[in-house]
Enzyme design. Sequence first.
Site, PDB file in Angstrom:
ATOM      1  N   TYR A  83      42.501  40.603  53.602  1.00 17.41           N
ATOM      2  CA  TYR A  83      43.197  41.886  53.510  1.00 17.41           C
ATOM      3  C   TYR A  83      42.306  42.905  52.806  1.00 17.41           C
ATOM      4  CZ  TYR A  83      44.276  40.284  48.729  1.00 17.41           C
ATOM      5  OH  TYR A  83      44.190  39.808  47.430  1.00 17.41           O
ATOM      6  N   PRO A  84      42.382  44.171  53.221  1.00 16.70           N
ATOM      7  CA  PRO A  84      41.691  45.243  52.515  1.00 16.70           C
ATOM      8  C   PRO A  84      42.614  45.868  51.473  1.00 16.70           C
ATOM      9  CG  PRO A  84      42.518  46.082  54.585  1.00 16.70           C
ATOM     10  CD  PRO A  84      42.951  44.638  54.494  1.00 16.70           C
ATOM     11  N   MET A  85      42.025  46.447  50.449  1.00 16.84           N
ATOM     12  CA  MET A  85      42.831  47.090  49.413  1.00 16.84           C
ATOM     13  C   MET A  85      42.036  48.202  48.746  1.00 16.84           C
ATOM     14  SD  MET A  85      42.744  44.500  46.135  1.00 16.84           S
ATOM     15  CE  MET A  85      43.334  45.846  45.092  1.00 16.84           C
ATOM     16  N   SER A  86      42.770  49.104  48.097  1.00 16.20           N
ATOM     17  CA  SER A  86      42.175  50.194  47.330  1.00 16.20           C
ATOM     18  C   SER A  86      42.938  50.359  46.028  1.00 16.20           C
ATOM     19  CB  SER A  86      42.226  51.510  48.118  1.00 16.20           C
ATOM     20  OG  SER A  86      41.426  51.458  49.273  1.00 16.20           O
ATOM     21  N   LYS A  87      42.346  51.100  45.105  1.00 17.33           N
ATOM     22  CA  LYS A  87      43.026  51.478  43.874  1.00 17.33           C
ATOM     23  C   LYS A  87      43.653  52.867  44.044  1.00 17.33           C
ATOM     24  CE  LYS A  87      42.120  47.888  41.288  1.00 17.33           C
ATOM     25  NZ  LYS A  87      43.219  46.966  40.943  1.00 17.33           N
ATOM     26  N   HIS A 132      43.799  40.542  35.131  1.00 14.11           N
ATOM     27  CA  HIS A 132      44.024  40.248  36.548  1.00 14.11           C
ATOM     28  C   HIS A 132      43.216  39.018  36.969  1.00 14.11           C
ATOM     29  CE1 HIS A 132      45.573  41.518  40.433  1.00 14.11           C
ATOM     30  NE2 HIS A 132      44.376  41.407  40.973  1.00 14.11           N
ATOM     31  N   SER A 154      47.696  45.411  39.714  1.00 19.79           N
ATOM     32  CA  SER A 154      48.156  45.460  41.103  1.00 19.79           C
ATOM     33  C   SER A 154      49.451  46.249  41.241  1.00 19.79           C
ATOM     34  CB  SER A 154      48.344  44.033  41.627  1.00 19.79           C
ATOM     35  OG  SER A 154      48.787  44.046  42.954  1.00 19.79           O
TER      36      SER A 154
END
Length: 251
Positions: free
Chosen positions: A147-151, A174, A225
């Site tokens: 999965y891709p993620m960003s802040k 984390h 998160s």
Amino acid sequence: MNEAVKTLDGWFCLHDFRSIDWAAWRELNPGNQELMLNELSHFLSDMEITKNIGEGEHTIYSILGQKADLVFFTLRDSLEALNEVENRFNKLAIADYLLPTYSYISVVELSNYLASHMAGGDDPYQNKGVRARLYPALPPKKHICFYPMSKKRDGADNWYMLPMEERQQLIRDHGLIGRSYAGKVQQIIGGSIGFDDYEWGVTLFSDDALEFKRIVTEMRFDEASARYAEFGSFFIGNLLLSEQLSKLFTI
């Protein structure tokens, strides 16, 4: 201006998701199908040679659901080498029947803070543990989750406006969750700021797919998160060994 995080970077990564055009594949006679599968097998044998001499890695997983049927995950020491693999794959005859559905470009990264801690003040790139993280051997685990993620950069929940010390503490907390899954889940973090639509691509491997659900659920409740993360689509799949490809494509 807030201090930007510094990273150590390793292999470049391509997650190449494909959907099989079964209708078109069925129209081929068995002889042509066999020729295409043999050509693919030779391609994968060359990939294995690159892996064995330590100049890259690769794996294939069968993806569940309608987002894709397969993912070809390839790691190389340069974007040029990665692009060469991509172009060679696209020139295979069978590639006409493997329709692109999604891709993701990143580079394996490790924060300079963590790398320095692991290296104990020595050159991180010469540390065996650091190198194993930057140039990972892909585990032959039964399942994959990507999965891709960003802040977030949203009002009060703007990760990039936090002081460096606070960001480090949040990431440290984390990371403790991730370390509690050692032996159950192996993860590869690819940095993709400036490379793709999100800021990181996360790849998880495990022999128990439920561990993906457990680790992601637990991390969702962690502040790093819960307050600051945004996610893209999730892809989950099963390991597909090279010798299993013929069975997959047999009608």
